[in-house]
Design a protein around this motif. Structure first.
Motif, PDB file in Angstrom:
ATOM      1  N   ARG A   1      42.223  33.365  36.141  1.00 20.62           N
ATOM      2  CA  ARG A   1      40.870  33.682  35.606  1.00 20.62           C
ATOM      3  C   ARG A   1      40.399  34.756  36.206  1.00 20.62           C
ATOM      4  O   ARG A   1      39.795  35.805  35.545  1.00 20.62           O
ATOM      5  N   LEU A   2      40.574  35.032  37.482  1.00 20.02           N
ATOM      6  CA  LEU A   2      39.825  36.062  38.162  1.00 20.02           C
ATOM      7  C   LEU A   2      40.560  37.342  37.627  1.00 20.02           C
ATOM      8  O   LEU A   2      39.771  38.658  37.613  1.00 20.02           O
ATOM      9  N   ARG A   3      41.723  37.375  37.360  1.00 24.95           N
ATOM     10  CA  ARG A   3      42.505  38.747  36.911  1.00 24.95           C
ATOM     11  C   ARG A   3      41.815  39.119  35.419  1.00 24.95           C
ATOM     12  O   ARG A   3      42.194  40.245  35.095  1.00 24.95           O
ATOM     13  N   ARG A   4      41.542  38.111  34.437  1.00 24.36           N
ATOM     14  CA  ARG A   4      41.234  38.534  33.189  1.00 24.36           C
ATOM     15  C   ARG A   4      39.667  38.501  33.029  1.00 24.36           C
ATOM     16  O   ARG A   4      39.080  38.223  31.945  1.00 24.36           O
ATOM     17  N   ARG A   5      38.771  38.223  34.247  1.00 24.91           N
ATOM     18  CA  ARG A   5      37.616  37.966  33.974  1.00 24.91           C
ATOM     19  C   ARG A   5      36.725  39.087  33.383  1.00 24.91           C
ATOM     20  O   ARG A   5      35.667  38.900  32.606  1.00 24.91           O
ATOM     21  N   ASP A   6      36.897  40.457  33.865  1.00 17.86           N
ATOM     22  CA  ASP A   6      36.088  41.490  33.360  1.00 17.86           C
ATOM     23  C   ASP A   6      36.521  42.438  32.553  1.00 17.86           C
ATOM     24  O   ASP A   6      36.454  43.969  32.946  1.00 17.86           O
ATOM     25  N   ASN A   7      37.175  41.999  31.385  1.00 15.13           N
ATOM     26  CA  ASN A   7      37.376  43.081  30.295  1.00 15.13           C
ATOM     27  C   ASN A   7      36.288  43.304  29.365  1.00 15.13           C
ATOM     28  O   ASN A   7      35.753  42.338  28.503  1.00 15.13           O
ATOM     29  N   ARG A   8      35.695  44.342  29.772  1.00 13.82           N
ATOM     30  CA  ARG A   8      34.464  44.727  28.869  1.00 13.82           C
ATOM     31  C   ARG A   8      34.772  45.871  28.001  1.00 13.82           C
ATOM     32  O   ARG A   8      33.942  46.992  27.500  1.00 13.82           O
ATOM     33  N   ASN A   9      36.029  46.009  27.496  1.00  8.91           N
ATOM     34  CA  ASN A   9      36.499  47.251  26.617  1.00  8.91           C
ATOM     35  C   ASN A   9      35.721  46.862  25.208  1.00  8.91           C
ATOM     36  O   ASN A   9      35.591  45.825  24.994  1.00  8.91           O
TER      37      ASN A   9
ATOM     38  N   ILE B   1      43.129  29.841  39.018  1.00  7.67           N
ATOM     39  CA  ILE B   1      41.905  30.243  39.619  1.00  7.67           C
ATOM     40  C   ILE B   1      42.278  31.945  39.604  1.00  7.67           C
ATOM     41  O   ILE B   1      41.651  32.832  39.085  1.00  7.67           O
ATOM     42  N   ARG B   2      43.626  32.280  40.052  1.00  5.38           N
ATOM     43  CA  ARG B   2      43.991  33.719  40.239  1.00  5.38           C
ATOM     44  C   ARG B   2      44.131  34.154  38.811  1.00  5.38           C
ATOM     45  O   ARG B   2      43.589  35.355  38.561  1.00  5.38           O
TER      46      ARG B   2
END
Length: 503
Positions: free
Chosen positions: A57-65, A54-55
């Motif tokens: 997934r949270l770390r890599r969730r918001d890559n909007r580059n 879970i941790r």
């Protein structure tokens, strides 16, 4: 009478309790020495493992580059059971039980499934699927880089530019990026051909094959010719794989003494070299591992490597001193393409997983899958997750099954603990058709194993990786990659997360 009925019922219940023919329990009565190690028997082990997931997934969730670099890995024939068996073999080679191991791309944050059928076929081949996952449209079986209006073998329809579809490599090149192809098959084979060719028959790898189908090579150039003389093939900065014979005349022999396959008396390798010479660009043709590795630190602008007359050997059967591995070819390709600050698109195929499955050589198929995993690991190390999208998938499935009731850690290439109703054991991995699954006639094995119609896995890491979740048409894949990279004719991701559509 009532006592007899009661006795019968009790006996039947006892038999069901002792042995459920659908779910045999005998193999579960294991001595303590064969049980899972103590940490895994503690519930906290699995709770901690889940929380770590879970941790991550949270770390890599918001890559909007924006994905400056895009690498697509294709395991030809890499079905879901192939993945499960290959990861187990990988773990067992490392001295573990095996099932808990992970292939390099199984650590990616997003997984999805693609539907692989062709326009005219329930179970796909590698040509129509290449058109789908590289060009973004579904097509007819056996055709490459053309629309569904082109029937297989129809030279005239395939020659019409209106029936051609561009690949994501073209979209990258038009944006000022570079592109390349790496494969363990012939570089003119169906999968890599999807990057650059437009043909009505995947087998038109040389001019002679076009003539075999009563086509005119002048009107419908073969795949090798298109790679050397037509865009985007002649704009690819890196081309590495097998298939020298498709570039050489029939009466000419390659560096290892094998004849060419062309009937037009043309040496396309020399023509490729002459083209680059006339353009005034640095270039090199290599045919063995040592020559390739000489360019590991400073590759030329254009690099053509053809390491076998036909397909490259299976990794377990290859001459390791003369044939580069898929990982080695991938590393040099990425280092070469990375010199373009605009970015690049690279297609990498582990193409011989498919061939091993067709011959029911499961140990070779799994090893080729592990070799693909090694190549993915190279890409992970060389490319930043912040600006490089890596997508791993397959073109179609195969009919290898993972069956029986083998104990945990049992030899994945061995005999199952379970037996059939006649007390005869069977292999944990088997095929539902093909040479290993059919009775021999007069001592001869019959037919080859076939593709399967299953969905195949998609694994993504990097900018907008979450777009690759779900179950969707295989033809969405290049559009999803283009969205993340802001290339091509469709919807794009901007730096601020908005959508834009180019005219």
């Amino acid at each position: 009478m009532h006592a007899l009925v009661l006795l019968t019922a009790v006996t039947a219940l006892a038999r069901m309790t002792v042995s459920d023919r659908y779910h045999p329990d005998e193999i579960r009565r294991e001595p303590i020495s064969r049980m899972a190690p103590p940490p895994e028997r503690d519930p906290s082990y699995w709770i901690n493992e889940a929380e770590a997931g879970i941790r991550e997934r949270l770390r890599r969730r918001d890559n909007r580059n924006v994905a400056r670099n895009i690498v697509m890995f294709l395991g030809d024939g890499m079905s879901v059971p192939t993945l499960a068996a290959a990861r187990t073999l990988l773990g067992q080679r490392q001295g573990r039980r095996g099932e808990e191991a992970k292939l390099a791309f199984e650590t990616f944050p997003t997984t999805g499934f693609s539907k692989t059928y062709c326009l005219n076929a329930q179970v796909a081949d590698s040509a129509c699927t290449a058109t789908a996952y590289l060009c973004g449209v579904k097509a007819n079986s056996g055709t490459v880089g053309v629309t569904g209006d082109v029937p297989r073998y129809d030279c005239d329809d395939s020659a019409d530019p209106a029936n051609h579809v561009d690949s994501i490599a073209v979209w990258a090149l038009e944006d000022g990026r570079d592109a390349g192809v790496v494969t363990t098959t012939r570089v003119t084979h169906a999968s890599p051909a999807g990057v650059y060719a437009h043909v009505a028959n995947r087998h038109w790898e040389s001019d002679e094959k076009v003539r075999d189908d009563r086509g005119d090579p002048r009107r419908c150039p073969d795949i090798a010719h298109q790679l050397v003389h037509r865009s985007p093939g002649n704009r690819l900065k890196v081309i590495l794989g097998g298939g020298r014979k498709e570039f050489l005349p029939i009466d000419e022999y390659d560096e290892e003494g094998f004849p060419g396959a062309r009937g037009d008396n043309r040496n396309l390798i020399k023509e490729w070299q002459a083209n680059k010479q006339s353009e005034g660009v640095s270039h090199a043709y290599v045919w063995n591992k040592q020559q390739l590795m000489n360019f590991s630190s400073s590759p030329p602008k254009y690099l053509l490597g053809l390491f076998k007359n036909s397909h490259m050997h299976f990794h377990l059967e290859a001459n390791q001193t003369t044939e580069p591995t898929l990982a080695e070819m991938t590393e040099i390709a990425i280092k070469s393409l990375s010199r373009n600050k605009q970015g690049f698109f690279l297609f990498v195929e582990g193409g011989r997983i498919d061939h091993a499955h067709h011959d029911n050589y499961v140990h070779l198929a799994l090893d080729e899958t592990i070799e693909l995993s090694k190549a993915v690991e190279v890409a992970k190390k060389l490319l930043s997750e912040e600006d490089s999208l890596i997508v791993v998938t397959a073109d179609h499935a195969h009919v290898m099954t993972f069956n029986g009731y083998m104990e945990r850690g049992g030899d994945i290439l061995g005999v199952s603990d379970d037996k059939d109703k006649d007390g005869i054991p069977y292999m944990t991995l088997s095929y539902s058709n093909g040479r290993g699954a059919r009775r021999q006639l007069n001592g001869v094995r019959v037919n080859s194993e076939t593709h399967g119609g299953d969905d195949v896995g998609v694994f993504a890491r990097g900018p907008h990786h979450d777009m690759f979740s779900g179950v969707y048409e295989q033809s969405q894949l290049p559009h999803l990659m283009a969205y993340a990279g802001c290339i091509g004719p469709g919807l794009h991701a901007c730096g601020n997360g908005c959508d834009k559509k180019r005219p």
